[in-house]
Design an enzyme around this catalytic site. Structure first.
Site, mmCIF file in Angstrom:
data_model
loop_
_atom_site.group_PDB
_atom_site.id
_atom_site.type_symbol
_atom_site.label_atom_id
_atom_site.label_comp_id
_atom_site.label_asym_id
_atom_site.label_seq_id
_atom_site.Cartn_x
_atom_site.Cartn_y
_atom_site.Cartn_z
ATOM 1 N N CYS A 293 -10.062 -7.027 0.883
ATOM 2 C CA CYS A 293 -9.916 -5.576 1.020
ATOM 3 C C CYS A 293 -11.262 -4.878 0.852
ATOM 4 O O CYS A 293 -11.450 -3.776 1.335
ATOM 5 C CB CYS A 293 -8.945 -5.031 -0.013
ATOM 6 S SG CYS A 293 -7.354 -5.850 0.041
ATOM 7 N N THR B 264 13.495 4.434 11.258
ATOM 8 C CA THR B 264 14.421 3.340 11.566
ATOM 9 C C THR B 264 13.940 2.067 10.877
ATOM 10 O O THR B 264 12.775 1.692 10.993
ATOM 11 C CB THR B 264 14.510 3.140 13.093
ATOM 12 O OG1 THR B 264 14.934 4.376 13.668
ATOM 13 C CG2 THR B 264 15.487 2.033 13.451
ATOM 14 N N SER C 55 5.174 -7.082 -1.828
ATOM 15 C CA SER C 55 4.758 -7.122 -0.422
ATOM 16 C C SER C 55 5.175 -8.449 0.202
ATOM 17 O O SER C 55 5.070 -9.504 -0.425
ATOM 18 C CB SER C 55 3.238 -6.977 -0.354
ATOM 19 O OG SER C 55 2.804 -7.011 0.980
ATOM 20 N N GLY C 56 5.622 -8.396 1.459
ATOM 21 C CA GLY C 56 6.107 -9.604 2.128
ATOM 22 C C GLY C 56 5.021 -10.602 2.481
ATOM 23 O O GLY C 56 5.187 -11.809 2.278
ATOM 24 N N HIS C 57 3.881 -10.093 2.979
ATOM 25 C CA HIS C 57 2.930 -11.044 3.583
ATOM 26 C C HIS C 57 2.162 -11.875 2.574
ATOM 27 O O HIS C 57 1.428 -12.789 2.948
ATOM 28 C CB HIS C 57 1.990 -10.324 4.560
ATOM 29 C CG HIS C 57 0.931 -9.470 3.947
ATOM 30 N ND1 HIS C 57 -0.376 -9.883 3.836
ATOM 31 C CD2 HIS C 57 0.961 -8.230 3.419
ATOM 32 C CE1 HIS C 57 -1.097 -8.916 3.283
ATOM 33 N NE2 HIS C 57 -0.303 -7.901 3.020
ATOM 34 N N GLN D 268 0.785 -9.634 -6.373
ATOM 35 C CA GLN D 268 0.214 -10.990 -6.452
ATOM 36 C C GLN D 268 0.949 -11.880 -7.442
ATOM 37 O O GLN D 268 0.546 -13.028 -7.652
ATOM 38 C CB GLN D 268 -1.280 -10.911 -6.827
ATOM 39 C CG GLN D 268 -2.146 -10.187 -5.804
ATOM 40 C CD GLN D 268 -2.422 -11.016 -4.552
ATOM 41 O OE1 GLN D 268 -2.093 -12.205 -4.471
ATOM 42 N NE2 GLN D 268 -3.043 -10.396 -3.568
ATOM 43 N N ASN E 210 -5.721 -9.457 -7.901
ATOM 44 C CA ASN E 210 -5.877 -10.192 -6.647
ATOM 45 C C ASN E 210 -7.225 -10.874 -6.481
ATOM 46 O O ASN E 210 -7.362 -11.786 -5.689
ATOM 47 C CB ASN E 210 -5.641 -9.245 -5.456
ATOM 48 C CG ASN E 210 -6.433 -7.963 -5.566
ATOM 49 O OD1 ASN E 210 -6.414 -7.297 -6.598
ATOM 50 N ND2 ASN E 210 -7.149 -7.613 -4.520
ATOM 51 N N THR F 69 0.850 -1.196 0.000
ATOM 52 C CA THR F 69 0.000 0.000 0.000
ATOM 53 C C THR F 69 0.887 1.247 0.000
ATOM 54 O O THR F 69 0.683 2.172 -0.797
ATOM 55 C CB THR F 69 -0.944 -0.010 1.227
ATOM 56 O OG1 THR F 69 -1.833 -1.124 1.081
ATOM 57 C CG2 THR F 69 -1.749 1.270 1.328
HETATM 58 N N1 PMP Z 1 -1.832 -4.598 -4.430
HETATM 59 C C1 PMP Z 1 -2.450 -5.778 -4.551
HETATM 60 C C2 PMP Z 1 -2.727 -6.316 -5.920
HETATM 61 C C3 PMP Z 1 -2.842 -6.482 -3.423
HETATM 62 O O1 PMP Z 1 -3.464 -7.653 -3.546
HETATM 63 C C4 PMP Z 1 -2.574 -5.937 -2.140
HETATM 64 C C5 PMP Z 1 -2.994 -6.642 -0.883
HETATM 65 N N2 PMP Z 1 -4.342 -7.062 -0.857
HETATM 66 C C6 PMP Z 1 -1.921 -4.700 -2.069
HETATM 67 C C7 PMP Z 1 -1.562 -4.068 -3.228
HETATM 68 C C8 PMP Z 1 -1.608 -4.055 -0.751
HETATM 69 O O2 PMP Z 1 -0.548 -4.716 -0.128
HETATM 70 P P1 PMP Z 1 -0.228 -4.556 1.422
HETATM 71 O O3 PMP Z 1 -1.217 -5.410 2.144
HETATM 72 O O4 PMP Z 1 1.181 -5.059 1.554
HETATM 73 O O5 PMP Z 1 -0.341 -3.120 1.758
#
Ligand code: PMP
Length: 379
Positions: free
Chosen positions: A324, A238, A200-202, A180, A150, A71
């Site tokens: 989301c 940091t 993105s890591g998660h 994705q 996504n 994000t």
């Molecule tokens: N872009 C896409 C295509 C996503 O699927 C997501 C997460 N749903 C994001 C951006 C946002 O990523 P983050 O959760 O790391 O902020």
């Protein structure tokens, strides 16, 4: 036993990433800016993580900036590029199926006087490189598009899209939201002429709260977060060494197995589609050309949330469209041109390498049970 089929929303942190984070927190807790040995060691962990990610993207270490997630990376790219190149033009081209973290900054740019073009999906549910070519002109400051959607798993041809854009308007900046697709589909910055790329890591077995933005060498960007000047002045604050170390470890573990994982996802998807084909109420929204690890479908007659909570009772976790969107009608499914009844009943399942065929069987059984017992909508 839980059956977690919501890996596009987020993933379970892998052991390598857990260990890397714990070790950084316990043993290597210095501030990378400190001049002493502890600081130096923390800085070394940051360097290692950066090089693990750079290797997977095919870029240089110094082209990566760590952020709090995609994000932030998307916000930084859209607002930071346009701010750094105020004379590049007054138009932004994006797509109707972007994540809100791209759409919202674009909307703000619209308020600031930019014209924003949101490319629709064509009759095949795709956005072709030619559609980008037709929308871009020399007044286009920025094009922002996603590699993989996504919600339905649409895969865009990033290489050709970038080539067409740069041919038409070499001065136009290109941002790709690769969240994705990174470590899941082949994607190398040597072949793709993007100026910035979000990851993105998660979504790839690292913890939440860490992401990165690739910024092509020589490209300027105005930082969003200013202060102490960390991350080459592009992202002050940091550094989260544990999260960065975990991100690097997750990438190092996942990226080499990309093809093997893809082959497994294809098998899982084929099995799921075969079983869904036997359910008359099931209709598939994801395209066969999309990524094999995201399958979006409706179970006609039963609202997404009702089905989701029914499956949850058996320990099966899926998503209704996009996590989301939190209950709002999905703009992606609308862009696909689906009727309201299909949007209201859409379910997204998304796989990880740990997903197995018995879990798919359990999902289908759960859906069949739901159809037999739940109250039908509009009947
Ligand atoms: N872009 C896409 C295509 C996503 O699927 C997501 C997460 N749903 C994001 C951006 C946002 O990523 P983050 O959760 O790391 O902020």
């Amino acid at each position: 036993m839980e059956i977690y089929l919501d890996n596009s929303a987020t993933t379970r942190v892998c052991t390598a990433a857990c260990n890397a984070a714990v070790s950084a927190m316990r043993d290597c807790y210095g501030n990378p800016s400190s001049l002493h040995h502890m600081g130096f060691q923390a800085e070394k962990l940051m360097d290692t993580a950066r090089s693990q990610i750079a290797r997977a993207l095919g870029c240089m270490e110094e082209e990566l900036v760590f952020t709090s997630g995609a994000t932030e990376s998307n916000n930084l790219a859209v607002t930071g590029l346009t701010a750094a190149y105020p004379r590049a033009g007054k138009k932004i081209v994006t797509t109707a199926i972007e994540h809100p973290s791209v759409l919202e900054p674009c909307r703000r740019m619209e308020e600031a006087g930019y014209t924003v073009v949101r490319l629709p999906l064509d009759e095949n549910g795709q956005i072709t490189p030619e559609a980008f070519g037709a929308a871009v002109d020399t007044d286009t400051a920025l094009v922002s598009f996603m590699l993989v959607n996504n919600e339905v798993g649409t895969l865009l041809d990033a290489q050709r899209i970038c080539r067409i854009i740069k041919q038409k308007s070499p001065g136009t900046m290109i941002h790709i939201d690769a969240v994705q697709g990174f470590c899941k589909v082949p994607f190398r910055l040597k072949q793709v002429l993007a100026d910035t790329v979000s990851i993105s890591g998660h979504k790839i077995y690292a913890p939440k709260g860490i992401g990165a933005l690739y910024i092509r060498k020589g490209v300027r960007i105005r930082p969003l977060v200013v202060g102490g000047g960390q991350e080459r002045n592009l992202r002050s604050g940091t550094e989260s060494v544990p999260l960065a170390a975990a991100f690097g470890a997750a990438v190092a573990e996942t990226y080499p197995r990309l093809e093997q994982h893809l082959a497994w996802y294809r098998e899982l998807r084929a099995g799921l589609l075969e079983q869904l084909a036997e359910i008359p109420e099931a209709v598939i929204h994801s395209s066969p050309e999309g990524v094999p690890y995201i399958v979006n479908f409706s179970v006609r007659g039963i609202r997404s949330e009702i089905m989701l909570h029914h499956l949850e009772k058996d320990g099966i976790y899926v998503s209704s469209g996009s996590a989301c969107a939190k209950g709002a009608q999905s703009h992606v499914l609308q862009a696909l041109g689906l009727p309201r009844a299909d949007i209201d009943t859409a379910i997204r399942v998304s796989f990880s390498p740990e997903t197995d065929k018995t879990q798919i069987d359990a999902l289908v059984l759960g859906i069949k049970k739901g159809l037999a017992t739940l109250a039908r909508q509009g009947r």
